[in-house]
Design a protein around this motif. Structure first.
Motif, mmCIF file in Angstrom:
data_model
loop_
_atom_site.group_PDB
_atom_site.id
_atom_site.type_symbol
_atom_site.label_atom_id
_atom_site.label_comp_id
_atom_site.label_asym_id
_atom_site.label_seq_id
_atom_site.Cartn_x
_atom_site.Cartn_y
_atom_site.Cartn_z
ATOM 1 N N ALA A 84 0.828 -1.199 0.000
ATOM 2 C CA ALA A 84 0.000 0.000 0.000
ATOM 3 C C ALA A 84 0.868 1.257 0.000
ATOM 4 O O ALA A 84 0.508 2.273 -0.615
ATOM 5 C CB ALA A 84 -0.927 -0.003 1.208
ATOM 6 N N TYR A 85 2.000 1.188 0.671
ATOM 7 C CA TYR A 85 2.917 2.320 0.714
ATOM 8 C C TYR A 85 3.645 2.505 -0.612
ATOM 9 O O TYR A 85 3.853 3.633 -1.081
ATOM 10 C CB TYR A 85 3.924 2.107 1.844
ATOM 11 N N LEU A 86 4.054 1.410 -1.246
ATOM 12 C CA LEU A 86 4.908 1.488 -2.425
ATOM 13 C C LEU A 86 4.149 1.732 -3.722
ATOM 14 O O LEU A 86 4.706 2.313 -4.656
ATOM 15 C CB LEU A 86 5.720 0.200 -2.567
ATOM 16 N N LEU A 87 2.913 1.290 -3.826
ATOM 17 C CA LEU A 87 2.192 1.385 -5.097
ATOM 18 C C LEU A 87 2.103 2.801 -5.650
ATOM 19 O O LEU A 87 2.245 2.997 -6.859
ATOM 20 C CB LEU A 87 0.804 0.766 -4.952
ATOM 21 N N PRO A 88 1.887 3.828 -4.826
ATOM 22 C CA PRO A 88 1.891 5.177 -5.393
ATOM 23 C C PRO A 88 3.287 5.773 -5.551
ATOM 24 O O PRO A 88 3.426 6.932 -5.931
ATOM 25 C CB PRO A 88 1.075 5.988 -4.381
ATOM 26 N N ARG A 89 4.328 4.999 -5.276
ATOM 27 C CA ARG A 89 5.717 5.450 -5.354
ATOM 28 C C ARG A 89 6.488 4.532 -6.306
ATOM 29 O O ARG A 89 7.177 3.613 -5.869
ATOM 30 C CB ARG A 89 6.346 5.455 -3.966
ATOM 31 N N PRO A 90 6.357 4.737 -7.605
ATOM 32 C CA PRO A 90 6.887 3.768 -8.575
ATOM 33 C C PRO A 90 8.386 3.535 -8.478
ATOM 34 O O PRO A 90 8.840 2.416 -8.679
ATOM 35 C CB PRO A 90 6.496 4.376 -9.929
ATOM 36 N N GLN A 91 9.176 4.561 -8.184
ATOM 37 C CA GLN A 91 10.625 4.365 -8.112
ATOM 38 C C GLN A 91 11.001 3.496 -6.907
ATOM 39 O O GLN A 91 11.874 2.632 -6.993
ATOM 40 C CB GLN A 91 11.337 5.716 -8.042
ATOM 41 N N LEU A 92 10.350 3.729 -5.787
ATOM 42 C CA LEU A 92 10.616 2.889 -4.616
ATOM 43 C C LEU A 92 10.128 1.468 -4.841
ATOM 44 O O LEU A 92 10.764 0.503 -4.400
ATOM 45 C CB LEU A 92 9.945 3.485 -3.376
ATOM 46 N N LEU A 93 9.000 1.328 -5.521
ATOM 47 C CA LEU A 93 8.483 0.000 -5.851
ATOM 48 C C LEU A 93 9.454 -0.739 -6.756
ATOM 49 O O LEU A 93 9.719 -1.937 -6.548
ATOM 50 C CB LEU A 93 7.116 0.120 -6.523
ATOM 51 N N LEU A 94 9.988 -0.048 -7.741
ATOM 52 C CA LEU A 94 10.945 -0.670 -8.650
ATOM 53 C C LEU A 94 12.169 -1.167 -7.890
ATOM 54 O O LEU A 94 12.632 -2.302 -8.102
ATOM 55 C CB LEU A 94 11.373 0.339 -9.716
ATOM 56 N N ARG A 95 12.683 -0.352 -6.992
ATOM 57 C CA ARG A 95 13.848 -0.766 -6.221
ATOM 58 C C ARG A 95 13.522 -1.957 -5.323
ATOM 59 O O ARG A 95 14.330 -2.878 -5.186
ATOM 60 C CB ARG A 95 14.370 0.402 -5.387
ATOM 61 N N ALA A 96 12.338 -1.957 -4.733
ATOM 62 C CA ALA A 96 11.948 -3.069 -3.862
ATOM 63 C C ALA A 96 11.839 -4.373 -4.642
ATOM 64 O O ALA A 96 12.226 -5.440 -4.148
ATOM 65 C CB ALA A 96 10.628 -2.745 -3.168
ATOM 66 N N LEU A 97 11.300 -4.317 -5.855
ATOM 67 C CA LEU A 97 11.183 -5.527 -6.674
ATOM 68 C C LEU A 97 12.561 -6.079 -7.036
ATOM 69 O O LEU A 97 12.792 -7.293 -6.964
ATOM 70 C CB LEU A 97 10.382 -5.228 -7.936
ATOM 71 N N TRP A 98 13.473 -5.195 -7.427
ATOM 72 C CA TRP A 98 14.829 -5.642 -7.730
ATOM 73 C C TRP A 98 15.505 -6.205 -6.481
ATOM 74 O O TRP A 98 16.213 -7.219 -6.551
ATOM 75 C CB TRP A 98 15.651 -4.486 -8.306
ATOM 76 N N ALA A 99 15.293 -5.563 -5.348
ATOM 77 C CA ALA A 99 15.905 -6.042 -4.105
ATOM 78 C C ALA A 99 15.384 -7.425 -3.745
ATOM 79 O O ALA A 99 16.148 -8.292 -3.293
ATOM 80 C CB ALA A 99 15.631 -5.055 -2.973
ATOM 81 N N TYR A 100 14.088 -7.653 -3.932
ATOM 82 C CA TYR A 100 13.521 -8.965 -3.622
ATOM 83 C C TYR A 100 14.113 -10.038 -4.522
ATOM 84 O O TYR A 100 14.453 -11.135 -4.052
ATOM 85 C CB TYR A 100 12.001 -8.920 -3.787
ATOM 86 N N TYR A 101 14.260 -9.719 -5.805
ATOM 87 C CA TYR A 101 14.855 -10.683 -6.730
ATOM 88 C C TYR A 101 16.305 -10.990 -6.349
ATOM 89 O O TYR A 101 16.713 -12.161 -6.296
ATOM 90 C CB TYR A 101 14.795 -10.123 -8.153
ATOM 91 N N LEU A 102 17.073 -9.971 -6.067
ATOM 92 C CA LEU A 102 18.470 -10.173 -5.686
ATOM 93 C C LEU A 102 18.579 -10.926 -4.369
ATOM 94 O O LEU A 102 19.485 -11.748 -4.176
ATOM 95 C CB LEU A 102 19.178 -8.818 -5.580
ATOM 96 N N LEU A 103 17.642 -10.671 -3.448
ATOM 97 C CA LEU A 103 17.639 -11.396 -2.184
ATOM 98 C C LEU A 103 17.418 -12.887 -2.414
ATOM 99 O O LEU A 103 18.045 -13.729 -1.759
ATOM 100 C CB LEU A 103 16.548 -10.831 -1.267
ATOM 101 N N GLN A 104 16.528 -13.233 -3.350
ATOM 102 C CA GLN A 104 16.303 -14.645 -3.656
ATOM 103 C C GLN A 104 17.557 -15.297 -4.226
ATOM 104 O O GLN A 104 17.890 -16.442 -3.888
ATOM 105 C CB GLN A 104 15.145 -14.804 -4.640
ATOM 106 N N LEU A 105 18.270 -14.577 -5.087
ATOM 107 C CA LEU A 105 19.511 -15.117 -5.644
ATOM 108 C C LEU A 105 20.562 -15.313 -4.550
ATOM 109 O O LEU A 105 21.266 -16.339 -4.535
ATOM 110 C CB LEU A 105 20.055 -14.184 -6.724
ATOM 111 N N LEU A 106 20.670 -14.351 -3.646
ATOM 112 C CA LEU A 106 21.634 -14.475 -2.550
ATOM 113 C C LEU A 106 21.289 -15.662 -1.662
ATOM 114 O O LEU A 106 22.176 -16.423 -1.250
ATOM 115 C CB LEU A 106 21.655 -13.188 -1.723
ATOM 116 N N ARG A 107 20.018 -15.836 -1.391
ATOM 117 C CA ARG A 107 19.615 -16.941 -0.512
ATOM 118 C C ARG A 107 19.839 -18.288 -1.180
ATOM 119 O O ARG A 107 20.289 -19.244 -0.543
ATOM 120 C CB ARG A 107 18.151 -16.787 -0.110
ATOM 121 N N MET A 108 19.533 -18.386 -2.458
ATOM 122 C CA MET A 108 19.780 -19.634 -3.168
ATOM 123 C C MET A 108 21.274 -19.959 -3.184
ATOM 124 O O MET A 108 21.667 -21.120 -3.056
ATOM 125 C CB MET A 108 19.216 -19.546 -4.582
#
Length: 212
Positions: A84-108
């Motif tokens: 709800a916080y990120l949806l109206p903030r596209p740049q922060l949302l974009l960074r969060a999506l990339w961070a989540y993807y990179l976090l999955q790679l680090l964990r794997m």
């Protein structure tokens, strides 16, 4: 970088007008979708591989209880609030999506490098939502230990927002989830303590990727 670091709502038309934003958003959407068919086979491999049982004096001090419901109540509540916080903030949302993807790679990567056996007093963690949506017929994954994905995800949610109140609240919830997964015995204390550092690393790397 005012758009990516500001906590103020940003207009999607302004962000969408930037070619770099559209390219990075499309790429991360494709990468996340591409990860979906890979994850089941990877975790099946992790579960089938023997590992090392660790001594954990800190874990031994905590009681053992099934706390699945409060654990996932905190996680799903934090995810909903962050979206709800990120949806109206596209740049922060974009960074969060990339961070989540990179976090999955680090964990794997860490799971592949550090095969571990779960604590001997483990209590299976049941997702009260997913268990009702999908029939669980396969052996549960319990060897996905270092680092704690639940704790790291909560830490990432804290980083994705802006402002002292947000980060204090989500930081406290991250600590609560970390404590609950230890009480559940699905992780060693080492897994939980390391998780925020990996979350920070993923968020930092995502900032480099999405920097204008």
């Amino acid at each position: 970088m005012p758009h990516a670091e500001s906590g103020k709502p940003q207009k999607w038309p302004q962000a969408w007008a930037q070619t770099s934003f559209r390219l990075r958003l499309g790429l991360i959407a494709a990468l996340l979708l591409g990860l979906l068919p890979v994850v089941p086979g990877f975790y099946h491999f992790i579960q089938s591989r023997p590992g090392q049982l660790l001594a954990d004096p800190l874990l031994a001090l905590l009681p053992a209880h099934d706390v699945s419901v409060p654990t996932f109540a905190l996680i799903y509540g934090a995810i909903a609030a962050t979206l709800a916080y990120l949806l109206p903030r596209p740049q922060l949302l974009l960074r969060a999506l990339w961070a989540y993807y990179l976090l999955q790679l680090l964990r794997m990567a860490t799971l592949w490098l550090l095969p571990l056996e779960p604590p001997s007093t483990l209590l299976p963690l049941h997702d009260p939502v997913m268990d009702h949506l999908f029939a669980v017929t396969t052996q549960p994954i319990v060897r996905d230990l270092f680092f704690s994905g639940h704790t790291a995800t909560m830490a990432l949610l804290a980083l994705a927002g802006r402002g002292r109140r947000w980060r204090t609240a989500l930081g406290l919830l991250t600590g609560a989830v970390g404590l609950l997964v230890l009480v559940q015995r699905v992780h060693y204390s080492y897994d939980v303590l390391a998780a925020p550092f990996f979350a920070w690393g993923a968020y930092w790397l995502a900032g480099r990727v999405t920097r204008q």
